[in-house]
Design an enzyme around this catalytic site. Structure first.
Site, short mmCIF file in Angstrom:
data_model
loop_
_atom_site.label_atom_id
_atom_site.label_comp_id
_atom_site.label_asym_id
_atom_site.label_seq_id
_atom_site.Cartn_x
_atom_site.Cartn_y
_atom_site.Cartn_z
N THR A 176 1.05 -1.24 0.19
CA THR A 176 0.09 -0.02 0.08
C THR A 176 0.93 1.25 0.01
O THR A 176 1.76 1.12 0.30
CB THR A 176 -0.93 0.12 1.59
OG1 THR A 176 -2.19 0.76 1.06
CG2 THR A 176 -0.09 0.02 2.52
N LYS A 210 3.33 1.06 -4.00
CA LYS A 210 2.72 0.18 -4.71
C LYS A 210 3.57 0.65 -6.15
O LYS A 210 3.56 -0.33 -6.72
CB LYS A 210 1.35 0.87 -5.30
CG LYS A 210 0.01 0.73 -4.43
CD LYS A 210 -1.20 0.70 -4.13
CE LYS A 210 -2.01 0.72 -3.33
NZ LYS A 210 -3.41 0.92 -3.53
N TYR A 243 -13.98 4.93 1.06
CA TYR A 243 -14.89 4.43 2.14
C TYR A 243 -15.35 4.90 3.87
O TYR A 243 -15.85 4.04 4.20
CB TYR A 243 -14.76 2.57 1.56
CG TYR A 243 -12.83 2.20 2.20
CD1 TYR A 243 -11.82 2.75 1.09
CD2 TYR A 243 -12.83 2.36 3.66
CE1 TYR A 243 -11.13 1.59 1.51
CE2 TYR A 243 -11.70 1.93 3.54
CZ TYR A 243 -10.60 1.36 2.88
OH TYR A 243 -9.48 1.94 3.06
P1 NAP Z 1 -2.09 8.75 -3.88
O1 NAP Z 1 -1.14 8.09 -4.72
O2 NAP Z 1 -2.18 9.83 -3.10
O3 NAP Z 1 -2.25 9.69 -5.19
C1 NAP Z 1 -3.45 10.87 -4.86
C2 NAP Z 1 -3.70 11.69 -5.52
O4 NAP Z 1 -4.94 13.16 -5.21
C3 NAP Z 1 -2.80 12.97 -5.87
O5 NAP Z 1 -1.83 11.76 -7.18
C4 NAP Z 1 -3.17 14.27 -6.58
O6 NAP Z 1 -3.13 14.13 -7.73
C5 NAP Z 1 -4.41 14.74 -5.76
N1 NAP Z 1 -3.96 14.88 -4.40
C6 NAP Z 1 -3.66 14.23 -3.04
N2 NAP Z 1 -3.81 15.74 -2.48
C7 NAP Z 1 -4.68 16.06 -3.14
C8 NAP Z 1 -4.90 17.31 -1.76
N3 NAP Z 1 -5.15 18.03 -1.36
N4 NAP Z 1 -6.28 18.04 -3.31
C9 NAP Z 1 -7.03 17.80 -4.71
N5 NAP Z 1 -5.53 16.32 -4.79
C10 NAP Z 1 -5.04 15.97 -3.83
O7 NAP Z 1 -3.35 7.83 -3.53
P2 NAP Z 1 -3.87 6.52 -4.36
O8 NAP Z 1 -3.31 5.59 -3.83
O9 NAP Z 1 -3.86 7.19 -6.23
O10 NAP Z 1 -4.85 6.19 -3.50
C11 NAP Z 1 -6.27 8.15 -4.40
C12 NAP Z 1 -7.44 7.73 -3.46
O11 NAP Z 1 -7.87 6.24 -3.39
C13 NAP Z 1 -7.29 8.05 -1.61
O12 NAP Z 1 -8.51 7.89 -1.43
C14 NAP Z 1 -7.17 5.90 -1.15
O13 NAP Z 1 -7.55 5.67 0.55
C15 NAP Z 1 -8.31 5.55 -2.01
N6 NAP Z 1 -7.85 3.92 -2.45
C16 NAP Z 1 -9.35 3.21 -2.34
C17 NAP Z 1 -9.47 2.31 -2.88
C18 NAP Z 1 -10.46 1.00 -2.54
O14 NAP Z 1 -10.47 0.02 -2.36
N7 NAP Z 1 -11.62 1.64 -2.26
C19 NAP Z 1 -7.73 1.45 -3.43
C20 NAP Z 1 -6.99 2.51 -3.71
C21 NAP Z 1 -7.10 4.16 -3.18
P3 NAP Z 1 -2.38 16.22 -8.51
O15 NAP Z 1 -1.45 15.95 -7.95
O16 NAP Z 1 -2.65 15.18 -9.74
O17 NAP Z 1 -4.00 16.72 -8.40
#
Ligand code: NAP
Length: 266
Positions: free
Chosen positions: A62, A66, A207
Protein backbone atom coordinates in the site's frame (compact mmCIF):
# COMPACT_ATOMS: atom_id res chain seq x y z
CA UNK A 1 -1.22 -22.27 7.62
CA UNK A 2 0.03 -19.77 5.01
CA UNK A 3 1.53 -16.42 6.02
CA UNK A 4 0.83 -13.07 4.37
CA UNK A 5 1.61 -9.47 5.12
CA UNK A 6 0.78 -5.88 4.30
CA UNK A 7 3.69 -3.56 3.54
CA UNK A 8 3.17 0.18 3.85
CA UNK A 9 4.43 3.27 5.63
CA UNK A 10 1.60 4.19 8.08
CA UNK A 11 -0.56 1.22 8.93
CA UNK A 12 -1.80 1.73 12.49
CA UNK A 13 -5.48 1.98 11.45
CA UNK A 14 -5.36 -0.43 8.50
CA UNK A 15 -8.52 -2.46 7.98
CA UNK A 16 -6.65 -5.10 5.90
CA UNK A 17 -5.83 -7.60 8.71
CA UNK A 18 -9.50 -7.61 9.78
CA UNK A 19 -10.82 -7.86 6.21
CA UNK A 20 -8.42 -10.65 5.20
CA UNK A 21 -9.30 -12.54 8.38
CA UNK A 22 -13.02 -12.40 7.52
CA UNK A 23 -12.46 -13.41 3.89
CA UNK A 24 -10.32 -16.34 5.04
CA UNK A 25 -13.12 -17.41 7.41
CA UNK A 26 -15.76 -17.30 4.65
CA UNK A 27 -13.66 -19.09 2.01
CA UNK A 28 -11.97 -21.45 4.52
CA UNK A 29 -8.47 -20.26 3.69
CA UNK A 30 -5.91 -21.09 6.36
CA UNK A 31 -4.31 -17.62 6.59
CA UNK A 32 -2.24 -15.56 9.01
CA UNK A 33 -1.88 -11.88 8.08
CA UNK A 34 0.55 -9.43 9.63
CA UNK A 35 1.54 -5.79 9.24
CA UNK A 36 4.98 -4.67 8.04
CA UNK A 37 5.22 -0.93 8.67
CA UNK A 38 8.44 0.12 6.97
CA UNK A 39 10.12 3.52 6.67
CA UNK A 40 11.68 2.98 3.23
CA UNK A 41 11.61 0.72 0.18
CA UNK A 42 14.96 -1.00 0.89
CA UNK A 43 12.94 -3.46 3.00
CA UNK A 44 11.83 -5.09 -0.25
CA UNK A 45 15.12 -6.97 -0.59
CA UNK A 46 14.32 -8.66 2.75
CA UNK A 47 10.71 -9.18 1.70
CA UNK A 48 11.74 -11.04 -1.47
CA UNK A 49 14.05 -13.27 0.62
CA UNK A 50 11.13 -14.07 2.97
CA UNK A 51 9.12 -15.12 -0.10
CA UNK A 52 11.88 -17.26 -1.62
CA UNK A 53 12.58 -18.95 1.73
CA UNK A 54 8.85 -19.76 2.02
CA UNK A 55 8.56 -17.84 5.31
CA UNK A 56 5.92 -15.51 3.83
CA UNK A 57 3.66 -16.67 0.99
CA UNK A 58 2.53 -13.28 -0.33
CA UNK A 59 2.16 -9.57 0.36
CA UNK A 60 -0.20 -6.69 -0.15
CA UNK A 61 1.46 -3.37 -0.87
CA UNK A 62 0.00 0.00 0.00
CA UNK A 63 0.85 3.72 0.01
CA UNK A 64 3.54 4.84 -0.80
CA UNK A 65 5.18 1.67 -2.16
CA UNK A 66 2.86 0.45 -4.95
CA UNK A 67 5.28 1.74 -7.62
CA UNK A 68 8.57 1.51 -5.72
CA UNK A 69 8.17 -2.25 -5.22
CA UNK A 70 8.24 -3.02 -8.95
CA UNK A 71 12.06 -3.30 -9.44
CA UNK A 72 12.15 -6.05 -6.78
CA UNK A 73 9.72 -8.34 -8.62
CA UNK A 74 10.43 -11.01 -11.28
CA UNK A 75 7.28 -10.48 -13.37
CA UNK A 76 4.25 -8.20 -13.58
CA UNK A 77 0.78 -9.11 -14.80
CA UNK A 78 -0.30 -7.22 -17.94
CA UNK A 79 -2.73 -5.14 -15.83
CA UNK A 80 -0.09 -4.20 -13.22
CA UNK A 81 2.36 -3.36 -16.02
CA UNK A 82 -0.06 -1.06 -17.83
CA UNK A 83 -1.14 0.72 -14.61
CA UNK A 84 2.45 0.89 -13.32
CA UNK A 85 1.46 -0.10 -9.76
CA UNK A 86 1.26 -3.31 -7.74
CA UNK A 87 -0.90 -4.01 -4.68
CA UNK A 88 -0.55 -7.82 -4.47
CA UNK A 89 2.51 -10.06 -4.66
CA UNK A 90 2.43 -13.83 -4.94
CA UNK A 91 4.89 -16.54 -5.81
CA UNK A 92 4.52 -19.09 -8.58
CA UNK A 93 7.21 -21.53 -9.78
CA UNK A 94 9.81 -19.60 -7.72
CA UNK A 95 8.87 -16.37 -9.54
CA UNK A 96 7.74 -13.31 -7.57
CA UNK A 97 4.78 -11.90 -9.45
CA UNK A 98 3.14 -8.47 -9.03
CA UNK A 99 -0.58 -7.96 -9.67
CA UNK A 100 -2.93 -5.00 -9.31
CA UNK A 101 -6.15 -6.39 -7.83
CA UNK A 102 -7.50 -2.83 -7.29
CA UNK A 103 -8.25 -3.01 -11.03
CA UNK A 104 -10.61 -5.98 -10.55
CA UNK A 105 -12.07 -4.33 -7.43
CA UNK A 106 -13.16 -1.25 -9.37
CA UNK A 107 -14.29 -3.26 -12.41
CA UNK A 108 -16.56 -5.44 -10.25
CA UNK A 109 -17.84 -2.43 -8.25
CA UNK A 110 -19.01 -0.85 -11.52
CA UNK A 111 -20.63 -4.12 -12.61
CA UNK A 112 -22.36 -4.81 -9.26
CA UNK A 113 -23.78 -1.27 -9.13
CA UNK A 114 -24.93 -1.41 -12.77
CA UNK A 115 -23.13 1.79 -13.71
CA UNK A 116 -23.15 2.16 -17.51
CA UNK A 117 -19.71 3.38 -18.61
CA UNK A 118 -19.66 2.55 -22.33
CA UNK A 119 -19.40 5.73 -24.45
CA UNK A 120 -19.72 7.91 -21.31
CA UNK A 121 -17.38 10.79 -20.45
CA UNK A 122 -15.72 10.07 -17.11
CA UNK A 123 -13.54 12.50 -15.15
CA UNK A 124 -11.03 11.00 -12.74
CA UNK A 125 -9.92 13.31 -9.92
CA UNK A 126 -6.23 12.82 -9.09
CA UNK A 127 -3.28 11.31 -10.95
CA UNK A 128 -1.92 8.81 -8.39
CA UNK A 129 -1.99 5.00 -8.42
CA UNK A 130 -5.75 4.70 -7.84
CA UNK A 131 -6.46 7.24 -10.60
CA UNK A 132 -4.27 5.32 -13.08
CA UNK A 133 -6.11 2.13 -12.15
CA UNK A 134 -9.46 3.87 -12.72
CA UNK A 135 -8.28 5.20 -16.11
CA UNK A 136 -7.46 1.66 -17.25
CA UNK A 137 -10.81 0.27 -15.99
CA UNK A 138 -12.83 3.00 -17.74
CA UNK A 139 -10.87 2.59 -20.99
CA UNK A 140 -11.37 -1.20 -20.90
CA UNK A 141 -15.14 -0.62 -20.45
CA UNK A 142 -15.11 1.63 -23.56
CA UNK A 143 -15.68 4.84 -21.60
CA UNK A 144 -13.86 8.11 -22.34
CA UNK A 145 -11.64 8.94 -19.36
CA UNK A 146 -9.97 12.27 -18.54
CA UNK A 147 -7.68 12.93 -15.55
CA UNK A 148 -8.20 16.07 -13.48
CA UNK A 149 -5.08 17.38 -11.73
CA UNK A 150 -4.14 20.37 -9.60
CA UNK A 151 -1.05 21.02 -11.73
CA UNK A 152 -0.42 19.63 -15.20
CA UNK A 153 3.34 20.32 -14.88
CA UNK A 154 3.55 18.00 -11.89
CA UNK A 155 2.26 14.84 -13.57
CA UNK A 156 3.91 12.25 -15.78
CA UNK A 157 0.59 11.51 -17.47
CA UNK A 158 0.65 11.08 -21.25
CA UNK A 159 -3.14 10.54 -21.58
CA UNK A 160 -5.85 13.22 -21.57
CA UNK A 161 -5.43 15.48 -18.53
CA UNK A 162 -7.09 18.78 -17.56
CA UNK A 163 -7.01 21.01 -14.46
CA UNK A 164 -9.88 21.80 -12.09
CA UNK A 165 -10.22 25.21 -13.78
CA UNK A 166 -11.12 23.52 -17.09
CA UNK A 167 -14.05 21.56 -15.64
CA UNK A 168 -16.77 24.05 -16.57
CA UNK A 169 -15.68 23.74 -20.23
CA UNK A 170 -16.00 19.94 -20.58
CA UNK A 171 -18.93 17.51 -20.67
CA UNK A 172 -18.99 14.55 -18.29
CA UNK A 173 -21.56 12.18 -16.83
CA UNK A 174 -19.47 10.24 -14.29
CA UNK A 175 -17.00 11.45 -11.63
CA UNK A 176 -14.45 9.14 -9.97
CA UNK A 177 -12.76 10.57 -6.88
CA UNK A 178 -9.24 9.12 -6.65
CA UNK A 179 -7.94 11.81 -4.26
CA UNK A 180 -7.97 11.64 -0.44
CA UNK A 181 -10.21 14.75 -0.23
CA UNK A 182 -13.26 14.05 1.95
CA UNK A 183 -11.69 11.12 3.79
CA UNK A 184 -12.08 10.82 7.59
CA UNK A 185 -11.41 13.00 9.59
CA UNK A 186 -11.83 15.73 6.91
CA UNK A 187 -15.41 14.72 6.19
CA UNK A 188 -16.63 18.27 5.43
CA UNK A 189 -14.29 18.64 2.44
CA UNK A 190 -15.18 17.95 -1.17
CA UNK A 191 -12.81 17.99 -4.18
CA UNK A 192 -15.57 19.62 -6.29
CA UNK A 193 -18.30 22.19 -5.59
CA UNK A 194 -21.99 21.25 -5.77
CA UNK A 195 -22.60 22.87 -9.19
CA UNK A 196 -19.94 20.65 -10.81
CA UNK A 197 -21.45 17.44 -9.35
CA UNK A 198 -25.25 17.96 -9.39
CA UNK A 199 -27.00 15.13 -11.27
CA UNK A 200 -23.75 13.27 -12.12
CA UNK A 201 -22.94 9.70 -11.14
CA UNK A 202 -20.25 9.64 -8.44
CA UNK A 203 -17.84 6.80 -7.68
CA UNK A 204 -15.84 7.83 -4.62
CA UNK A 205 -12.95 5.45 -3.90
CA UNK A 206 -13.04 6.60 -0.25
CA UNK A 207 -14.90 4.24 2.14
CA UNK A 208 -14.63 6.20 5.42
CA UNK A 209 -17.04 7.96 5.78
CA UNK A 210 -19.62 5.76 4.05
CA UNK A 211 -21.15 8.84 2.37
CA UNK A 212 -18.63 11.53 1.50
CA UNK A 213 -19.60 15.16 0.95
CA UNK A 214 -18.95 14.66 -2.80
CA UNK A 215 -21.44 11.77 -2.82
CA UNK A 216 -24.14 13.92 -1.18
CA UNK A 217 -23.77 16.39 -4.10
CA UNK A 218 -24.20 13.78 -6.85
CA UNK A 219 -27.01 11.73 -8.37
CA UNK A 220 -26.34 7.99 -8.17
CA UNK A 221 -23.37 7.64 -5.80
CA UNK A 222 -21.28 4.72 -4.53
CA UNK A 223 -18.28 4.61 -2.21
CA UNK A 224 -15.12 2.48 -2.43
CA UNK A 225 -15.91 -0.24 0.12
CA UNK A 226 -16.82 -2.86 -2.51
CA UNK A 227 -13.59 -2.13 -4.39
CA UNK A 228 -11.65 -2.66 -1.15
CA UNK A 229 -13.39 -5.97 -0.42
CA UNK A 230 -13.14 -7.33 -3.96
CA UNK A 231 -9.43 -6.47 -4.37
CA UNK A 232 -8.80 -8.45 -1.16
CA UNK A 233 -10.82 -11.48 -2.38
CA UNK A 234 -8.86 -11.43 -5.66
CA UNK A 235 -5.61 -11.33 -3.66
CA UNK A 236 -6.61 -14.39 -1.62
CA UNK A 237 -7.68 -16.18 -4.80
CA UNK A 238 -4.15 -15.67 -6.15
CA UNK A 239 -2.50 -16.70 -2.86
CA UNK A 240 -4.62 -19.87 -2.46
CA UNK A 241 -4.83 -20.65 -6.18
CA UNK A 242 -8.64 -20.51 -6.11
CA UNK A 243 -11.26 -18.98 -8.39
CA UNK A 244 -13.99 -17.93 -5.94
CA UNK A 245 -16.74 -16.09 -7.80
CA UNK A 246 -17.69 -12.62 -6.54
CA UNK A 247 -21.12 -13.21 -4.93
CA UNK A 248 -23.35 -10.30 -3.95
CA UNK A 249 -24.34 -11.94 -0.63
CA UNK A 250 -20.68 -12.37 0.40
CA UNK A 251 -19.91 -8.75 -0.52
CA UNK A 252 -22.94 -7.57 1.51
CA UNK A 253 -21.84 -9.60 4.55
CA UNK A 254 -18.29 -8.25 4.33
CA UNK A 255 -19.57 -4.69 3.81
CA UNK A 256 -21.56 -4.85 7.03
CA UNK A 257 -18.60 -6.28 8.94
CA UNK A 258 -16.16 -3.67 7.55
CA UNK A 259 -18.52 -0.75 8.24
CA UNK A 260 -19.00 -1.96 11.82
CA UNK A 261 -15.22 -2.32 12.21
CA UNK A 262 -14.72 1.25 10.90
CA UNK A 263 -17.45 2.60 13.25
CA UNK A 264 -15.74 0.95 16.24
CA UNK A 265 -12.20 1.96 15.23
CA UNK A 266 -12.42 5.63 14.19
P1 NAP B 1 -1.98 8.95 -4.12
O1 NAP B 1 -1.05 8.16 -4.96
O2 NAP B 1 -1.48 9.67 -2.93
O3 NAP B 1 -2.73 9.94 -5.13
C1 NAP B 1 -3.72 10.82 -4.77
C2 NAP B 1 -3.88 11.89 -5.84
O4 NAP B 1 -4.81 12.82 -5.33
C3 NAP B 1 -2.59 12.66 -6.12
O5 NAP B 1 -1.94 12.12 -7.22
C4 NAP B 1 -3.07 14.09 -6.35
O6 NAP B 1 -3.26 14.33 -7.75
C5 NAP B 1 -4.42 14.13 -5.66
N1 NAP B 1 -4.32 14.89 -4.40
C6 NAP B 1 -3.51 14.64 -3.34
N2 NAP B 1 -3.70 15.58 -2.38
C7 NAP B 1 -4.65 16.42 -2.87
C8 NAP B 1 -5.26 17.61 -2.36
N3 NAP B 1 -4.93 18.12 -1.15
N4 NAP B 1 -6.20 18.21 -3.13
C9 NAP B 1 -6.54 17.72 -4.34
N5 NAP B 1 -5.96 16.61 -4.88
C10 NAP B 1 -5.05 15.98 -4.15
O7 NAP B 1 -3.13 8.03 -3.55
P2 NAP B 1 -3.83 6.77 -4.25
O8 NAP B 1 -3.19 5.54 -3.80
O9 NAP B 1 -3.96 7.03 -5.72
O10 NAP B 1 -5.28 6.81 -3.54
C11 NAP B 1 -6.18 7.86 -3.79
C12 NAP B 1 -7.48 7.65 -3.01
O11 NAP B 1 -8.11 6.43 -3.42
C13 NAP B 1 -7.28 7.54 -1.49
O12 NAP B 1 -8.36 8.18 -0.87
C14 NAP B 1 -7.34 6.05 -1.23
O13 NAP B 1 -7.80 5.73 0.06
C15 NAP B 1 -8.35 5.61 -2.28
N6 NAP B 1 -8.19 4.19 -2.66
C16 NAP B 1 -9.23 3.36 -2.40
C17 NAP B 1 -9.13 2.02 -2.74
C18 NAP B 1 -10.29 1.10 -2.46
O14 NAP B 1 -10.10 -0.11 -2.48
N7 NAP B 1 -11.47 1.62 -2.24
C19 NAP B 1 -7.97 1.53 -3.37
C20 NAP B 1 -6.93 2.42 -3.63
C21 NAP B 1 -7.06 3.77 -3.27
P3 NAP B 1 -2.77 15.72 -8.44
O15 NAP B 1 -1.46 16.06 -7.77
O16 NAP B 1 -2.60 15.35 -9.87
O17 NAP B 1 -3.83 16.72 -8.21
Amino acid sequence: MKNFGLIGKKLNHSISPFLHGEIARIYKNNLAYQIFEIPEAVFFKKATNLLKEDKINGFNITIPYKEEVIPYLDTLSDIAKSIGAVNTIYIKDQNIIGENTDYYGLLELIRLNEIEVKDKNVIILGTGGAAKCAYRVISDLSGHATYVTRDKNNTNISEKVITYNDLDKVEYEIIINATPIGMYPNVDESPLSFDLVEGKTVIDLIYNPQKTKLMTYGGKSVNGIEMLIIQAIYAQNLWFNKSNEIQKEVIEELKELCNEYIRNTF
